[in-house]
Design a protein around this motif. Structure first.
Motif, PDB file in Angstrom:
ATOM      1  N   GLY A 150       0.835  -1.196   0.000  1.00 15.49           N
ATOM      2  CA  GLY A 150       0.000   0.000   0.000  1.00 15.49           C
ATOM      3  C   GLY A 150       0.867   1.242   0.000  1.00 15.49           C
ATOM      4  O   GLY A 150       1.869   1.309   0.717  1.00 15.49           O
TER       5      GLY A 150
ATOM      6  N   GLU B 225       0.800   5.845  -1.259  1.00 13.28           N
ATOM      7  CA  GLU B 225      -0.026   6.983  -1.695  1.00 13.28           C
ATOM      8  C   GLU B 225       0.053   7.261  -3.190  1.00 13.28           C
ATOM      9  O   GLU B 225      -0.952   7.490  -3.839  1.00 13.28           O
TER      10      GLU B 225
ATOM     11  N   GLU C  71      -2.519   1.834  -4.604  1.00 15.72           N
ATOM     12  CA  GLU C  71      -2.505   3.215  -4.126  1.00 15.72           C
ATOM     13  C   GLU C  71      -3.783   3.576  -3.364  1.00 15.72           C
ATOM     14  O   GLU C  71      -4.865   3.059  -3.642  1.00 15.72           O
TER      15      GLU C  71
ATOM     16  N   TRP D  77      -3.844   8.866   2.098  1.00 14.04           N
ATOM     17  CA  TRP D  77      -3.157   8.681   3.373  1.00 14.04           C
ATOM     18  C   TRP D  77      -4.124   8.376   4.514  1.00 14.04           C
ATOM     19  O   TRP D  77      -3.852   7.516   5.352  1.00 14.04           O
TER      20      TRP D  77
ATOM     21  N   LEU E 221      -4.887   4.766   4.420  1.00 14.01           N
ATOM     22  CA  LEU E 221      -3.840   3.874   3.927  1.00 14.01           C
ATOM     23  C   LEU E 221      -3.516   2.752   4.916  1.00 14.01           C
ATOM     24  O   LEU E 221      -3.510   1.572   4.558  1.00 14.01           O
TER      25      LEU E 221
ATOM     26  N   VAL F 285       2.550  -1.601   4.186  1.00 18.09           N
ATOM     27  CA  VAL F 285       2.503  -0.226   3.672  1.00 18.09           C
ATOM     28  C   VAL F 285       3.926   0.314   3.695  1.00 18.09           C
ATOM     29  O   VAL F 285       4.624   0.226   4.710  1.00 18.09           O
TER      30      VAL F 285
ATOM     31  N   ASN G 277       5.448   3.868   2.931  1.00 20.24           N
ATOM     32  CA  ASN G 277       5.019   5.235   2.611  1.00 20.24           C
ATOM     33  C   ASN G 277       5.528   6.215   3.665  1.00 20.24           C
ATOM     34  O   ASN G 277       4.797   7.051   4.144  1.00 20.24           O
TER      35      ASN G 277
END
Length: 257
Positions: free
Chosen positions: A39, A41, A79, A82, A85, A97, A99
């Motif tokens: 995962g 953004e 994607e 946030w 997420l 994730v 990110n």
């Protein structure tokens, strides 16, 4: 009462017997599928964003790909915004994730993290020819360009600065460059990214906080085997030079400490 003890004992034995079968369950599923679902953004440069051709790129994207390769699988990026997420982990939309997710005690109560792979610090940025601001205390009575609700803004205010509101790093830097602000307190990684693209911009770091904030790969709790595998992958990409190559590409230096 005896029957209750027998039932309770049987239930406990069942949990004990099931535990080994569940250990490594997520890692086994990832390897069986041949894919690590990640995962991210896709809108947060330089960590995860789209290039002019629409391709998903960025520091975290390449880290995710490198980790997946060490696990012997391919990276598949999904994607999302946030705000939702990390919650996507609960819905098993993806396995991890990647990110720039900060490692916090609150998040650690519900999720597991890899060992940190990136560190950032609050830095005080001024014009290159400004020798009057050497530390945070020198902000007293000065104008500091800040996002008003950010932790950086609170730090500037606590240092005695008059805040000039901004929408983010790029605007803050422009206010400093044009003299409409004397300084900005911001993220060290954002500054490195800016200088990577505009090395001749006449701004510098006058001071930095001693303590860093660390980010890691975040995933669902309860699979020690998956954590061990991801941690080993991160160690391996540092040992073989992959991490340094990615860091140099986006920041011009190692950003793991």
């Amino acid at each position: 009462m005896n029957w209750l003890k027998i039932i309770a004992g049987a239930a406990l034995l069942q949990v004990v017997l099931l535990a080994p079968a569940q250990a490594g369950e997520n890692l086994d599923a990832i390897k069986s599928a041949g894919v690590l679902k990640i995962g991210t953004e896709g809108t947060y440069a330089p960590f995860t964003f789209h290039d002019p051709d629409g391709k998903l790129v960025g520091f975290d994207v390449e880290i995710g790909e490198a980790v997946a390769e060490k696990l012997g699988v391919k990276a598949e990026f999904l994607e999302g915004k946030w705000d939702g997420l990390i919650a996507g982990l609960d819905a098993t939309r993806y396995d991890v994730v990647v990110n720039q997710v900060g490692i916090t005690d609150q998040r650690k109560q519900k999720y597991d993290f890899s060992e940190p792979y990136i560190a950032s610090k609050a830095v005080l940025i001024v014009r290159a020819d400004d020798d009057g601001i050497k530390g945070f205390a020198d902000l007293k009575g000065k104008k500091s360009a800040q996002s008003l609700t950010s932790s950086f803004g609170k730090l500037a205010e606590a240092s005695g600065a008059e805040l000039v509101g901004t929408d983010g790093f790029d605007q803050a830097i422009q206010l400093v460059l044009t003299g409409r602000a004397d300084a900005t307190i911001n993220d060290s990684l954002s500054f490195l990214d800016f200088k990577k693209h505009k090395p001749d911009a006449p701004v510098k770091i006058a001071a930095e906080q001693a303590d860093a904030d660390y980010s890691g790969i975040i995933f669902r709790k309860g699979d020690a085997d998956l954590k061990a595998a991801i941690d080993k992958a991160l160690v391996d990409i540092k040992a073989d030079g992959t991490y340094q190559k990615i860091a140099d590409k986006y920041f011009g230096q190692d950003v793991s400490k």
